[in-house]
Design a protein around this motif. Structure first.
Motif, PDB file in Angstrom:
ATOM      1  N   UNK A 122       9.899   8.246   5.846  1.00 49.21           N
ATOM      2  CA  UNK A 122       9.721   9.564   6.503  1.00 49.21           C
ATOM      3  C   UNK A 122       9.061  10.595   5.665  1.00 49.21           C
ATOM      4  N   UNK A 123       8.647  10.075   4.512  1.00 50.28           N
ATOM      5  CA  UNK A 123       7.830  11.170   3.763  1.00 50.28           C
ATOM      6  C   UNK A 123       6.404  10.671   3.526  1.00 50.28           C
ATOM      7  N   UNK A 124       5.593  11.644   3.284  1.00 50.25           N
ATOM      8  CA  UNK A 124       3.999  11.354   3.037  1.00 50.25           C
ATOM      9  C   UNK A 124       3.666  12.370   2.294  1.00 50.25           C
ATOM     10  N   UNK A 183       0.951  -1.361   0.094  1.00 53.14           N
ATOM     11  CA  UNK A 183      -0.109  -0.141   0.071  1.00 53.14           C
ATOM     12  C   UNK A 183       0.688   1.302   0.198  1.00 53.14           C
ATOM     13  N   UNK A 184       2.153   1.070  -0.062  1.00 58.53           N
ATOM     14  CA  UNK A 184       2.989   2.502   0.064  1.00 58.53           C
ATOM     15  C   UNK A 184       3.437   2.682  -1.417  1.00 58.53           C
ATOM     16  N   UNK A 185       3.930   3.772  -1.636  1.00 58.08           N
ATOM     17  CA  UNK A 185       4.683   4.278  -2.701  1.00 58.08           C
ATOM     18  C   UNK A 185       5.974   4.375  -2.401  1.00 58.08           C
ATOM     19  N   UNK A 186       6.970   3.447  -2.655  1.00 58.13           N
ATOM     20  CA  UNK A 186       8.287   3.705  -2.268  1.00 58.13           C
ATOM     21  C   UNK A 186       9.106   4.020  -3.710  1.00 58.13           C
ATOM     22  N   UNK A 187       8.800   5.555  -4.273  1.00 55.77           N
ATOM     23  CA  UNK A 187       9.855   5.771  -5.361  1.00 55.77           C
ATOM     24  C   UNK A 187      11.170   5.876  -5.239  1.00 55.77           C
ATOM     25  N   UNK A 188      11.652   6.210  -4.038  1.00 54.12           N
ATOM     26  CA  UNK A 188      13.089   6.347  -3.300  1.00 54.12           C
ATOM     27  C   UNK A 188      13.563   4.723  -3.597  1.00 54.12           C
ATOM     28  N   UNK A 189      12.893   3.929  -3.053  1.00 51.81           N
ATOM     29  CA  UNK A 189      13.425   2.602  -3.089  1.00 51.81           C
ATOM     30  C   UNK A 189      13.311   1.950  -4.583  1.00 51.81           C
ATOM     31  N   UNK A 190      12.368   2.351  -5.298  1.00 52.86           N
ATOM     32  CA  UNK A 190      12.448   1.952  -6.732  1.00 52.86           C
ATOM     33  C   UNK A 190      13.558   2.456  -7.680  1.00 52.86           C
ATOM     34  N   UNK A 191      14.016   3.818  -7.278  1.00 49.78           N
ATOM     35  CA  UNK A 191      15.150   4.311  -7.759  1.00 49.78           C
ATOM     36  C   UNK A 191      16.460   3.685  -7.650  1.00 49.78           C
ATOM     37  N   UNK A 192      16.318   3.547  -6.276  1.00 54.08           N
ATOM     38  CA  UNK A 192      17.642   2.733  -5.797  1.00 54.08           C
ATOM     39  C   UNK A 192      17.756   1.391  -6.518  1.00 54.08           C
ATOM     40  N   UNK A 193      16.704   0.630  -6.522  1.00 51.63           N
ATOM     41  CA  UNK A 193      16.588  -0.725  -7.142  1.00 51.63           C
ATOM     42  C   UNK A 193      17.046  -0.528  -8.861  1.00 51.63           C
ATOM     43  N   UNK A 194      16.665   0.426  -9.415  1.00 52.13           N
ATOM     44  CA  UNK A 194      16.796   0.758 -10.689  1.00 52.13           C
ATOM     45  C   UNK A 194      18.435   1.083 -10.976  1.00 52.13           C
ATOM     46  N   UNK A 195      18.999   1.703 -10.030  1.00 49.49           N
ATOM     47  CA  UNK A 195      20.364   2.078 -10.023  1.00 49.49           C
ATOM     48  C   UNK A 195      21.223   0.992  -9.962  1.00 49.49           C
ATOM     49  N   UNK A 196      20.852  -0.149  -9.381  1.00 52.55           N
ATOM     50  CA  UNK A 196      21.561  -1.348  -9.312  1.00 52.55           C
ATOM     51  C   UNK A 196      21.592  -2.272 -10.576  1.00 52.55           C
ATOM     52  N   UNK A 197      20.480  -2.053 -11.278  1.00 50.04           N
ATOM     53  CA  UNK A 197      20.143  -2.675 -12.449  1.00 50.04           C
ATOM     54  C   UNK A 197      20.593  -2.015 -13.579  1.00 50.04           C
ATOM     55  N   UNK A 198      21.000  -0.950 -13.318  1.00 50.97           N
ATOM     56  CA  UNK A 198      21.578   0.313 -14.517  1.00 50.97           C
ATOM     57  C   UNK A 198      22.248  -0.496 -15.679  1.00 50.97           C
ATOM     58  N   UNK A 245      10.635   5.138 -17.405  1.00 50.96           N
ATOM     59  CA  UNK A 245       9.206   5.493 -17.411  1.00 50.96           C
ATOM     60  C   UNK A 245       8.582   5.166 -16.044  1.00 50.96           C
ATOM     61  N   UNK A 246       8.065   5.959 -15.199  1.00 50.49           N
ATOM     62  CA  UNK A 246       7.366   5.614 -14.185  1.00 50.49           C
ATOM     63  C   UNK A 246       5.853   5.968 -14.213  1.00 50.49           C
ATOM     64  N   UNK A 247       5.005   5.076 -14.071  1.00 51.61           N
ATOM     65  CA  UNK A 247       3.585   5.417 -14.104  1.00 51.61           C
ATOM     66  C   UNK A 247       3.031   5.516 -12.426  1.00 51.61           C
ATOM     67  N   UNK A 248       2.905   6.931 -12.066  1.00 50.30           N
ATOM     68  CA  UNK A 248       2.862   7.129 -10.496  1.00 50.30           C
ATOM     69  C   UNK A 248       1.896   8.223 -10.599  1.00 50.30           C
ATOM     70  N   UNK A 249       1.542   8.339  -9.335  1.00 50.39           N
ATOM     71  CA  UNK A 249       1.106   9.773  -9.036  1.00 50.39           C
ATOM     72  C   UNK A 249       2.137  10.599  -8.221  1.00 50.39           C
ATOM     73  N   UNK A 250       3.451  10.181  -8.109  1.00 47.16           N
ATOM     74  CA  UNK A 250       4.570  10.830  -7.632  1.00 47.16           C
ATOM     75  C   UNK A 250       4.380  11.257  -6.238  1.00 47.16           C
ATOM     76  N   UNK A 251       3.430  10.487  -5.510  1.00 48.26           N
ATOM     77  CA  UNK A 251       3.388  10.839  -3.987  1.00 48.26           C
ATOM     78  C   UNK A 251       4.210   9.744  -3.295  1.00 48.26           C
ATOM     79  N   UNK A 252       5.358  10.016  -2.799  1.00 48.16           N
ATOM     80  CA  UNK A 252       6.256   9.117  -2.087  1.00 48.16           C
ATOM     81  C   UNK A 252       5.689   8.884  -0.649  1.00 48.16           C
ATOM     82  N   UNK A 253       5.339   7.805  -0.289  1.00 46.57           N
ATOM     83  CA  UNK A 253       4.912   7.448   1.101  1.00 46.57           C
ATOM     84  C   UNK A 253       5.845   6.591   1.723  1.00 46.57           C
TER      85      UNK A 253
END
Length: 137
Positions: free
Chosen positions: A61-63, A23-38, A50-58
């Motif tokens: 410590x961010x909401x 239920x969370x949107x962890x865009x930071x975590x996804x970006x870290x994951x992508x950087x390891x797969x780069x 391409x990220x299909x997202x509302x852009x709301x990191x939850x």
């Protein structure tokens, strides 16, 4: 390419949908994951994420559903190592539209945050679109 994409999706994304974090949107975590797969996609002359997202990191410590991001949030993301190296990647956020009842000011701060995040990550370009419909032909 389609077969490889489906295999990658099944291996990496499907397990996340079954986790406690679904239920969370962890865009930071996804970006870290992508950087390891780069290395898997940077060989392309024009790598695009391409990220299909509302852009709301939850999370982390961010909401952004409840409070718009600020410059201090960007500085904290850098300090806490939440901004990976995505140098030379073109970053496209698709579907960043007001959700969860946020106003236009909140929405614009989310867009500005991700543009700054991309610049800090070293991406080649950042695009933030509010398009919510996608047509596959």
């Amino acid at each position: 390419a389609e077969k490889h994409w489906i295999e990658c999706w099944d291996r990496n994304v499907v397990p996340l949908t079954r986790s406690a974090k679904a239920q969370r949107t962890d865009l930071f975590g996804f970006m870290r994951f992508v950087s390891t797969q780069k290395s898997e996609f940077v060989r392309h002359p024009c790598p695009v994420l391409i990220l299909f997202t509302d852009g709301q990191q939850v999370g982390d410590g961010y909401n952004m559903e409840r409070r718009p991001p600020s410059q201090a949030d960007m500085e904290r993301a850098e300090k806490c190592d939440m901004v990976p190296n995505l140098r030379d990647v073109r970053l496209q956020f698709v579907g960043v539209t007001p959700t969860h009842g946020i106003d236009n000011g909140h929405w614009r701060k989310i867009q500005a945050f991700w543009k700054e995040y991309g610049r800090t990550a070293g991406v080649k370009s950042v695009s933030v679109s509010s398009e919510r419909t996608i047509s596959i032909r």
